[in-house]
Design a protein around this motif. Structure first.
Motif, mmCIF file in Angstrom:
data_model
loop_
_atom_site.group_PDB
_atom_site.id
_atom_site.type_symbol
_atom_site.label_atom_id
_atom_site.label_comp_id
_atom_site.label_asym_id
_atom_site.label_seq_id
_atom_site.Cartn_x
_atom_site.Cartn_y
_atom_site.Cartn_z
ATOM 1 N N LEU A 100 49.065 42.383 53.917
ATOM 2 C CA LEU A 100 47.623 42.198 54.133
ATOM 3 C C LEU A 100 47.352 40.960 54.981
ATOM 4 O O LEU A 100 46.479 40.971 55.851
ATOM 5 N N TYR A 107 38.507 35.575 56.281
ATOM 6 C CA TYR A 107 38.146 35.925 54.897
ATOM 7 C C TYR A 107 39.256 36.733 54.219
ATOM 8 O O TYR A 107 39.800 36.303 53.198
ATOM 9 N N PRO A 108 39.670 37.904 54.792
ATOM 10 C CA PRO A 108 40.748 38.634 54.116
ATOM 11 C C PRO A 108 42.079 37.891 54.116
ATOM 12 O O PRO A 108 42.851 38.016 53.164
ATOM 13 N N LEU A 165 42.100 35.367 51.275
ATOM 14 C CA LEU A 165 42.089 36.077 49.994
ATOM 15 C C LEU A 165 43.462 36.674 49.706
ATOM 16 O O LEU A 165 43.960 36.626 48.575
ATOM 17 N N ALA A 166 44.104 37.241 50.770
ATOM 18 C CA ALA A 166 45.446 37.807 50.588
ATOM 19 C C ALA A 166 46.434 36.692 50.234
ATOM 20 O O ALA A 166 47.352 36.889 49.437
ATOM 21 N N GLY A 200 45.640 34.134 48.526
ATOM 22 C CA GLY A 200 45.363 33.933 47.103
ATOM 23 C C GLY A 200 46.100 34.952 46.246
ATOM 24 O O GLY A 200 46.669 34.624 45.198
ATOM 25 N N MET A 201 46.122 36.223 46.719
ATOM 26 C CA MET A 201 46.865 37.271 45.995
ATOM 27 C C MET A 201 48.333 36.895 45.879
ATOM 28 O O MET A 201 48.956 37.064 44.828
#
Lengths: 165, 504
Positions: free
Chosen positions: A19, A41-42, A45-46, A48-49
């Motif tokens: 991602l 943004y993604p 966040l990815a 963070g995943m």
């Protein structure tokens, strides 16, 4: 269970990296005048995943999470069979929609599931399997005007449209 | 006093036989559409809008508003009975409604949902009548930083209050937010996260596809495994005594209902927020202030009352900016707004002056529709209970069929039906490892709004995140959210840092 916990976390960590890689196709930094880039943004966040996955792996290795302490199997033979029959029959049904229309696929699915999984008598099986697609047709196509896919069976429905629409 | 006169005129219009009939039909249709997994008030209002051209605008808006109300009540039915949210607005109702049904308290859950919806609806209509203009002005003061702070608070309630595994809760939120970013980048307009160049990802991942996958297919696979494929879903009965008991129970949930009603109404007024974040926030706040927060998620009536009162209150609230400012507060009101323009009305401040009959007729009808929706809902509870008592091997395939059709109807794309199956299977496999699923659904619902408000705020502040602290409203909400996020993290750090006790 512990092996399943680790495998899932490793798989999700790899997915997070994928991602991040996909997000980085767009700028992930600050673009002067227009704010953060489209991928920022993604991407974060990815990231963070990924951090969460690492935390889950560490906790599983240290046996800190309940699944990693459990000695029960992730899925026994019986559960595996129920899962394969459930998910497999759905996949076949969705595949059939393209060929014998949504209504045909629903009919076949209900015949299979009610008779061979539910072990209901033939009469009930046939009644439910026939009535459900007919009711769905009138509710969706005639009342709500939501056209469900017909696949190669499209010509069979044309006379019905002529009568009801 | 003038308002009371206008309201009395509104009631006279609402009680015209034709309008009463429209309300009754609207509520029944809405109840049914709302209860169907995959179809919500948006679908109902959008599909039936063309039918309203045969009646005058006042009758038309009364009919559509009744559908909107009915659908809000109906959404709870499938959330409770099947564990699948009938619409995004009822996602929060599944958290406790479903466990209650599994404990054999489906009737209590349904009555709680119906009465909470009624109270939420009525309180919000009263607020709507009395405080419409000042509240609309206050909501206008909400800019992107305040909106983002609200989103952050919604996520924080899941982290701070959930007893689940914290890294897994974070993971669930992050993956939901990433999925909400699939499709097009809203600012540059370039395609983003189009996996394997499959064109189906270009239109993004509809939240319903994820929700039906998780709550429909994933839930069924899970239940089949638990019941080993042959046990009845739950033993639900309904007698007159239990019905009365259900109503008596309402007294115990008054706090949650009040929180839901007021919070839902205010969140509903915020443009582009609507009933979904309203109900999720009401759930979070009700859990926060409850005397028994640990009971939430395990089947407590408070957990049903808060989101249900909130989504009805929000649906009324979202009509306020639509009527007074011409800004829709929710997707459904966006369609209503489109309808008003087609009927030749101009939404905005002049509407209250130029078309008093239309506005007050609608407001009067909201009171009456609420009563109809409650009565229909309670009368039909035995029918819903009957559905629950069917053998599971009969119910499961029917739910699968509903999921497949619902998944398709949401976007009319077969790609999404496949995606739904993949999500369902993944949800089942992850749920077995204690990954919480609700935060992912919340994240995909709020993700787009969270991203746009975050980016707009950062553009306003030239990249400084201090904008979320500088402004008084945004600042206080952000601080609350951060406390909720940091507290459980500190607990984790402590476990690592604390030296292990010496072995004896």
């Amino acid at each position: 269970m512990r092996r399943a916990e680790l495998s899932m976390a490793v798989f999700m960590a790899v997915f997070s990296v994928y991602l991040m890689y996909k997000s980085a196709e767009l700028p992930i930094g600050w673009i002067p005048g227009s704010g953060p880039g489209g991928g920022a943004y993604p991407f974060w966040l990815a990231a963070g995943m990924l951090i969460c996955c690492i935390a889950i792996i560490v906790r599983a290795l240290l046996r800190m999470s309940p699944p990693s302490r459990s000695t029960e199997p992730y899925m026994d033979r019986h559960s595996l069979m129920l899962f394969v029959v459930g998910a497999g029959s759905l996949a076949v049904t969705i595949g059939l929609i393209r060929i014998i229309s949504a209504y045909g696929a629903i009919l076949v699915f209900l015949l299979f599931y009610l008779r061979f999984v539910g072990r209901h008598p033939w009469r009930l099986t046939a009644a439910v399997a026939v009535v459900t697609p007919i009711v769905s047709f009138f509710f969706f196509e005639i009342m709500l005007r939501i056209i469900l896919p017909k696949g190669y069976a499209e010509p069979l429905f044309l006379p019905l449209y002529d009568i009801f629409l | 006093m003038e308002i009371l006169n206008l309201l009395a005129d509104g009631f006279i219009i609402a009680f015209e036989p034709q309008n009463l009939l429209l309300m009754l039909i609207g509520c029944a249709v809405g109840l049914f559409i709302g209860a169907m997994p995959g179809l919500g008030s948006v679908n109902g209002v959008a599909i039936l809008l063309p039918l309203t051209f045969i009646v005058p605008p006042t009758g038309a808006i009364i009919f559509l508003a009744a559908i909107y109300y009915g659908a809000m009540y109906g959404g709870a039915i499938s959330s409770i009975m099947l564990g699948i949210p009938g619409a995004s607005t009822a996602v929060a109702t599944t958290f406790d409604g479903r466990p209650m049904a599994l404990k054999g308290q489906a009737d209590v859950a349904l009555i709680t949902a119906a009465t909470a919806s009624f109270i939420g609806g009525t309180i919000s209509v009263i607020l709507f009548t009395g405080f419409a203009p000042p509240l609309a002005k206050m909501a206008l003061a909400f800019g992107p930083p305040e909106e983002f702070a609200l989103m952050l608070l919604a996520f924080a309630t899941f982290i701070g209050l959930g007893s689940d595994d914290i890294p897994k809760t974070f993971f669930s939120i992050f993956i939901g937010l990433v999925f909400s970013a699939v499709g097009f980048d809203i600012i540059s307009g370039r395609p983003r996260l189009v996996f394997f160049d499959i064109p189906g990802f270009l239109h993004g991942i509809n939240f319903l596809v994820l929700a039906i996958g998780i709550y429909g297919i994933g839930e069924m696979l899970w239940t089949i495994e638990l019941s080993k494929g042959d046990v009845q879903m739950s033993q639900a009965t309904l007698t007159f005594r239990r019905l009365l008991e259900g109503f008596r129970n309402v007294g115990q949930t008054w706090k949650a209902t009040m929180i839901g009603s007021f919070l839902g109404y205010f969140v509903g007024i915020l443009p582009a927020a609507g009933a979904t974040p309203g109900s999720l926030m009401a759930y979070g706040v009700a859990k926060m202030v409850s005397k028994h927060p640990e009971a939430f998620g395990k089947g407590t009536a408070e957990g049903v009352a808060a989101p249900e009162s909130a989504n009805n209150a929000a649906s009324t609230g979202s009509m306020l900016p639509m009527l007074t400012l011409g800004i829709p507060g929710s997707p459904t009101t966006a369609i209503l707004l489109g309808g008003m323009i087609i009927w030749g009305l101009e939404p905005g401040p002049r509407l209250f002056v130029d078309h008093t009959e239309f506005v007050w007729g609608l407001i009067g009808s909201l009171y009456v529709s609420n009563v109809f929706a409650l009565l229909l809902n309670v009368l039909l509870i035995p029918a819903f209970i009957w559905v629950l008592r069917l053998p599971f091997t009969l119910l499961a395939p029917m739910i699968y069929v509903l999921c497949m059709i619902g998944g398709y109807a949401a976007t009319e794309d077969m790609h999404d039906v496949w995606l739904m199956l993949i999500f369902g299977v993944a949800a089942y496999l992850m749920r077995k490892l204690d990954y919480p699923m609700a935060p992912a659904v919340l994240a995909i619902v709020l993700g787009e709004l969270a991203e746009s408000s975050l980016r707009q705020s950062l553009i306003i502040s030239h990249g400084s995140p201090l904008i979320f602290f500088d402004r008084p409203i945004a600042g206080s909400i952000t601080v609350c959210a951060l406390i909720l996020i940091v507290l459980p993290l500190l607990k984790y750090v402590k476990v690592f840092v604390r030296p292990k006790p010496a072995q004896p």
